[in-house]
Write a protein that holds these residues in place. Structure first.
Motif, short mmCIF file in Angstrom:
data_model
loop_
_atom_site.label_atom_id
_atom_site.label_comp_id
_atom_site.label_asym_id
_atom_site.label_seq_id
_atom_site.Cartn_x
_atom_site.Cartn_y
_atom_site.Cartn_z
N SER A 131 -8.67 -5.78 -30.07
CA SER A 131 -10.19 -6.33 -30.31
C SER A 131 -10.88 -4.88 -29.95
CB SER A 131 -10.61 -7.02 -29.01
OG SER A 131 -9.96 -8.38 -29.22
N ILE B 234 -7.50 -3.71 -26.06
CA ILE B 234 -8.74 -3.49 -26.27
C ILE B 234 -9.32 -2.15 -26.46
CG2 ILE B 234 -11.24 -4.14 -25.35
CD1 ILE B 234 -9.84 -6.13 -23.61
N SER C 90 -6.48 -10.56 -26.53
CA SER C 90 -5.99 -9.16 -27.05
C SER C 90 -4.70 -8.66 -26.23
CB SER C 90 -7.06 -8.10 -26.73
OG SER C 90 -8.44 -8.36 -27.39
#
Length: 349
Positions: free
Chosen positions: A33, A204, A201
């Motif tokens: 992400s 990240i 995720s």
């Protein structure tokens, strides 16, 4: 070995650097992400991976092949947008099959692929409906199935849930993660919603002003932020003015009360250090092993699963969270309270 690699990627618009020296290696099947506020460069980076923007500098590779300057239709990348972008004159099955027909695949294979995608998103019974006859969540599922139908090398999602209400967002993000793990597809997900990033995720990438602030697992990003921006942007955080800092003894004072902190987590200490503590680290009552503060409740906010209190510690306001339990009455405004928190739960920034 990295499946997707971005090396020194930058994007300059006029005199403004939208993305600057972006370096990231993504493993095959990983869910990454890009998290940050509006204007931080996360969508621009995604568009460079998709081919909708060309980098000003740098190199992008997928599975060992350089795609830096390839056209979008040469990259075999699936893209899901915030706005769904479904064809209103085509029904669900026709929307899903659109990319397959453009690739001139055999009709029998298209039919089988569409059936598989409808089963994957649990919309088998809605194949004949048009987008206007679907809910927002259903439309986004169709957009996801259309992106996956071409069996892309990468799945890219640009804030796909931001137009949906809160309950549908939670349900659909669980579906996205289920589908991603089931297919094992390498995925890049852009969001400004920290809860989405933390729950979805494998890793990240937190971004700010075109730069990467920190890359790590959700656990690392939340519990061990490396910059003040990450600490404040991800989750709630108390940043409290302290004095009499002694780095050798790992002590300081807050409103005249001595505090011990975790020296191992300290970053660069400025002339005006702040003590960082998450609201959920505070507990009410005394403790011989923890830091202890005394103050008065200034405000009580009921947030559902959590009750957040603002405690005035001799002029310093501290946010402290309590889990909502029906059998317990939380402190009320004006109550004198004692709160304690572990040494390892606080650090200087």
């Amino acid at each position: 070995m990295a499946y997707l690699s971005l090396s020194n990627v930058s994007k300059i618009f006029g005199a403004t650097a939208a993305v600057e020296n972006f370096n990231l290696d993504v493993l095959k099947g990983e869910f990454i992400s890009f998290l940050g506020p509006s204007g931080c460069g996360k969508t621009t980076t995604l568009r460079m991976i998709a081919g909708f923007e060309l980098p000003s500098t740098g190199r992008i590779e997928v599975d060992g092949e350089e795609i830096t300057y390839q056209a979008p239709n040469q990259r075999n990348v699936g893209m899901v947008f915030q706005s769904y972008a479904l064809f209103p004159n085509l029904n669900v099955a026709q929307n899903i099959s659109f990319g397959l027909k453009v690739r001139k695949m055999p009709a029998a294979e298209i039919k089988k692929r569409v059936e598989d995608m409808l089963g994957l998103i649990h919309l088998e019974k809605l194949a004949g409906r048009f987008p206007a006859q679907l809910s927002g969540g259903q439309q986004q599922r169709v957009a996801l199935a259309r992106a996956l139908a071409i069996r892309p090398r990468l799945l890219l999602l640009d804030e796909p849930l931001s137009a949906l209400d809160a309950k549908i967002r939670v349900e659909l993000r669980q579906e996205i993660r289920r589908i991603q793990q089931q297919l094992g597809i390498t995925t890049i997900y852009v969001t400004h919603d920290q809860e989405e990033a933390l729950s979805l995720s494998d890793r990240i990438v937190v971004m700010s002003q075109g730069k990467m602030e920190q890359v790590g697992t959700p656990f690392q990003i939340y519990n061990y932020p490396q910059t003040q921006f990450v600490a404040q942007f991800v989750g709630q955080l108390n940043l409290l003015a302290v004095a009499n800092v002694d780095l050798e003894k790992s002590t300081c004072t807050l409103a005249g009360q001595q505090i011990r902190f975790d020296h191992s987590q300290n970053r660069m200490i400025s002339e005006t250090p702040r003590l960082a503590v998450r609201p959920e680290e505070f507990h009410f009552g005394m403790s011989d092993r923890h830091n202890v503060l005394k103050g008065k409740v200034e405000n009580v906010m009921f947030l559902g699963a959590v009750v957040r209190l603002r405690v005035d510690i001799q002029g310093t306001l501290v946010s402290a969270d309590l889990f909502n339990e029906r059998t317990i009455t939380p402190p009320q405004v004006g109550n004198e309270v004692t709160i304690h928190f572990p040494v390892e739960a606080c650090w200087l920034m």
